[in-house]
Design an enzyme around this catalytic site. Structure first.
Site, mmCIF file in Angstrom:
data_model
loop_
_atom_site.group_PDB
_atom_site.id
_atom_site.type_symbol
_atom_site.label_atom_id
_atom_site.label_comp_id
_atom_site.label_asym_id
_atom_site.label_seq_id
_atom_site.Cartn_x
_atom_site.Cartn_y
_atom_site.Cartn_z
ATOM 1 N N LYS A 47 0.829 -1.211 0.000
ATOM 2 C CA LYS A 47 0.000 0.000 0.000
ATOM 3 C C LYS A 47 0.866 1.265 0.000
ATOM 4 C CE LYS A 47 -3.277 -2.351 3.020
ATOM 5 N NZ LYS A 47 -3.740 -2.408 4.409
ATOM 6 N N ARG A 96 -12.603 -7.321 11.768
ATOM 7 C CA ARG A 96 -13.768 -6.442 11.872
ATOM 8 C C ARG A 96 -14.938 -7.184 11.230
ATOM 9 N NH1 ARG A 96 -10.471 -1.769 9.100
ATOM 10 N NH2 ARG A 96 -10.006 -3.664 7.957
#
Ligand code: PNS
Length: 165
Positions: A47, A96
């Site tokens: 990233k 999550r």
């Protein structure tokens, strides 16, 4: 469940670009559970980062200061090699939503293939952090929104400095 007192060490890896209250929640849970915890910033993440690795380490060291048995470091190369070098047999991953699962499952199986002696443990995030990610925080901050409930105060200030026009 607590492994505290059994001498177990764990590594909590990530990009932490920047650290959020969701990460902090996982760090707090892992710090309660393990005798030593290394929060590890991956240097070679694919990233594009907003913060340099050194900035991310500094922010993490600030927020982890209350826990003397939590250290912060960066690593290159394979995570399992870093964990073994630190004497850690457990990798902590935060989960999550279901959307995290496939990627994390793939990484956990790859890491198990590489190092069967290193176990991946998933920790569920608190409900209030379900939607929270570093990317969302950066997006809100770039658009001038208030991120003060989503990240530690030091991160709010560094985001303001970074994104100041
Ligand atoms: O917060 P992120 O971006 O999900 O963290 C990614 C990180 C640093 C945990 C991941 O990129 C990683 O584990 N890098 C090390 C590379 C590695 O060990 N690869 C082989 C197993 S998939």
């Amino acid at each position: 469940m607590s492994a505290a007192g059994s001498g177990l060490s764990a590594v909590y890896p990530g990009s932490f670009d920047p650290v959020t209250n969701g990460h902090l929640d996982v760090i707090a849970r892992a710090a309660e559970t393990f005798d030593r915890l290394v929060v590890a910033v991956g240097r070679n993440s694919a990233k594009a980062a907003l913060f340099t690795v050194e900035e991310r380490l500094e922010l993490l060291r600030g927020v982890c200061a209350p826990w003397p048995h939590v250290s912060v470091d960066a690593f290159d190369g394979m995570l399992v090699t870093f964990a073994r070098e630190r004497g850690a047999r457990v990798l902590i991953k935060g989960l999550r939503a279901v959307s995290d699962f496939e990627y994390e499952f793939q990484m956990a199986l790859a890491n198990r293939h590489l190092a069967p002696d290193v176990e991946t443990l998933f920790m569920m995030t608190s409900a209030e952090h379900l939607y929270l990610s570093s990317s969302i925080v950066k997006e809100i901050a770039r658009l001038g929104g208030d991120v003060s409930a989503l990240v530690p105060g030091a991160v709010v200030r560094r985001l303001r400095e970074k994104l100041r026009p």
